[in-house]
Design an enzyme around this catalytic site. Structure first.
Site, PDB file in Angstrom:
ATOM      1  N   LYS A  63      -3.600   5.713  -3.378  1.00  0.00           N
ATOM      2  CA  LYS A  63      -4.729   6.430  -2.696  1.00  0.00           C
ATOM      3  C   LYS A  63      -5.092   7.839  -3.859  1.00  0.00           C
ATOM      4  CE  LYS A  63      -3.688   5.072   1.954  1.00  0.00           C
ATOM      5  NZ  LYS A  63      -2.197   4.612   1.340  1.00  0.00           N
ATOM      6  N   ASP A  67       0.962  -1.225  -0.134  1.00  0.00           N
ATOM      7  CA  ASP A  67       0.018   0.030  -0.060  1.00  0.00           C
ATOM      8  C   ASP A  67       0.914   1.288  -0.137  1.00  0.00           C
ATOM      9  OD1 ASP A  67      -2.636   1.393   0.718  1.00  0.00           O
ATOM     10  OD2 ASP A  67      -1.255   2.258   2.153  1.00  0.00           O
ATOM     11  N   TYR A  93       2.638  10.330   0.265  1.00  0.00           N
ATOM     12  CA  TYR A  93       4.102  10.004   1.107  1.00  0.00           C
ATOM     13  C   TYR A  93       5.296  10.519   0.475  1.00  0.00           C
ATOM     14  CZ  TYR A  93       0.530   6.688   3.020  1.00  0.00           C
ATOM     15  OH  TYR A  93      -0.502   6.177   3.472  1.00  0.00           O
TER      16      TYR A  93
END
Length: 336
Positions: free
Chosen positions: A77, A46, A51
């Protein structure tokens, strides 16, 4: 649908640390950590554009590029677009999570949960990840910790934008599942009350751990289980404080949390239990939780996580935690 048929196991790898969360990580160390996860049989990874402003996706894509795409499950995401222009990473307004990725790339991060931005975000992620498809897509951080009093307006933007796009992409077979990836229970409770669109699962970080689980137990987890919406547990070690680190909720752990961790550790030592095993297995004991995705930046941590999942934890330990009021009396615990 349940994502249990999609996930290859109960242990995945959360790659937020690969975006230089808390510290700057050398590229070779990041690559070695992903490879260690692979060698230990982990096949669910994931990540997110947020990030490190794309850094985690870039590193993960490079590390997985030598492995067959059909051999692993990949989630990322939407909700943030990464631009070519730069900004000071330390000066970003991240709500309660200030300075979280100050060691990441300086690319500007823009919040955007609209339909067009969702499609753009997916295309950009595919390029960074060096892949032709995503398995699961989470709508990222539509909650109070990042958006404060404006979170409901942000949520509404996501509901009419990202939610509907991802629902369509799943129905068309472009992705296999979608849901929300957040650090708070309220957006998930709100989503379960919607007539449509219908998510497949949620990624809930930090809210179903040894240190913080009472709120999720009240309504969210029972409702999710009743509606067949699976929960992937992010941050099972509460940002590291349950695994020997100093962070809780992505900031320096306060004194009361440190004291609680010490009480749990003392009981764990009395019963010959590893603190990681206690944390990981607790998070996975609820019927609604289907996987946990701890993060790591060192290869040795992966072996610890795998061992923690398999460690035998005596029933007397869980009884002791309940008697000391360190876990909720309503929380399911693992059975031998």
């Amino acid at each position: 649908m349940s994502i249990t048929t999609l996930l290859p196991g109960r242990l995945g790898f959360g790659t937020a640390p690969l975006g230089n969360m808390f510290r700057a990580i050398p590229d070779d160390e990041a690559a070695a950590t992903v490879e260690a996860a692979w060698q230990h049989g982990i096949r669910y990874f994931d990540t997110a554009p947020f990030y490190g402003a794309g850094l985690s996706e870039i590193r993960l894509g490079e590390a997985l590029s030598g492995h067959p795409r059909d051999a692993y499950v990949l989630s990322t995401k939407v909700g943030r677009i990464i631009l070519d222009e730069v900004e000071d990473p330390a000066a970003r307004d991240l709500g309660e999570k200030g300075g979280l990725f100050e060691h990441g790339r300086p690319n500007k991060i823009v919040n955007d949960y609209s339909a067009d931005a969702t499609l753009r975000s997916i295309e950009d992620s595919l390029k960074r990840l060096k892949t032709d498809r995503l398995d699961i897509v989470w709508v990222h951080d539509v909650a109070q910790d990042f958006h404060g009093d404006q979170w409901l307006a942000v949520y509404e933007s996501a509901r009419t934008g990202a939610f509907r796009v991802l629902d369509r992409l799943r129905d068309e077979g472009v992705i296999k599942a979608w849901g929300l990836g957040v650090n708070r229970v309220e957006p998930l409770e709100l989503t379960l009350d919607l007539e449509e669109p219908r998510p497949d699962a949620f990624l809930l970080a930090g809210r179903y751990t040894l240190l913080d689980h009472s709120r999720a137990l009240q309504r969210l987890l029972p409702a999710a289980a009743a509606q067949n919406v699976d929960i992937v547990v992010g941050g099972p070690y509460s940002s590291g404080v349950l695994a020997g680190g100093t962070h809780f909720e992505y900031q320096k752990a306060p004194a009361d949390i440190v004291a609680k961790v010490e009480r749990i550790k003392a009981l764990a030592q009395q019963h010959g239990v590893g603190i990681k095993a206690a944390a990981l297995q607790f998070s996975l004991a609820h019927p609604a939780t289907v996987a946990a995705i701890p993060g790591a930046t060192r290869p040795s941590r992966i072996a610890e996580d795998v061992a923690a999942l398999d460690e035998t934890v005596p029933a007397a330990f869980w009884t002791a935690l309940r008697e000391e009021k360190l876990i909720s009396p309503d929380a399911p615990v693992p059975t031998a």
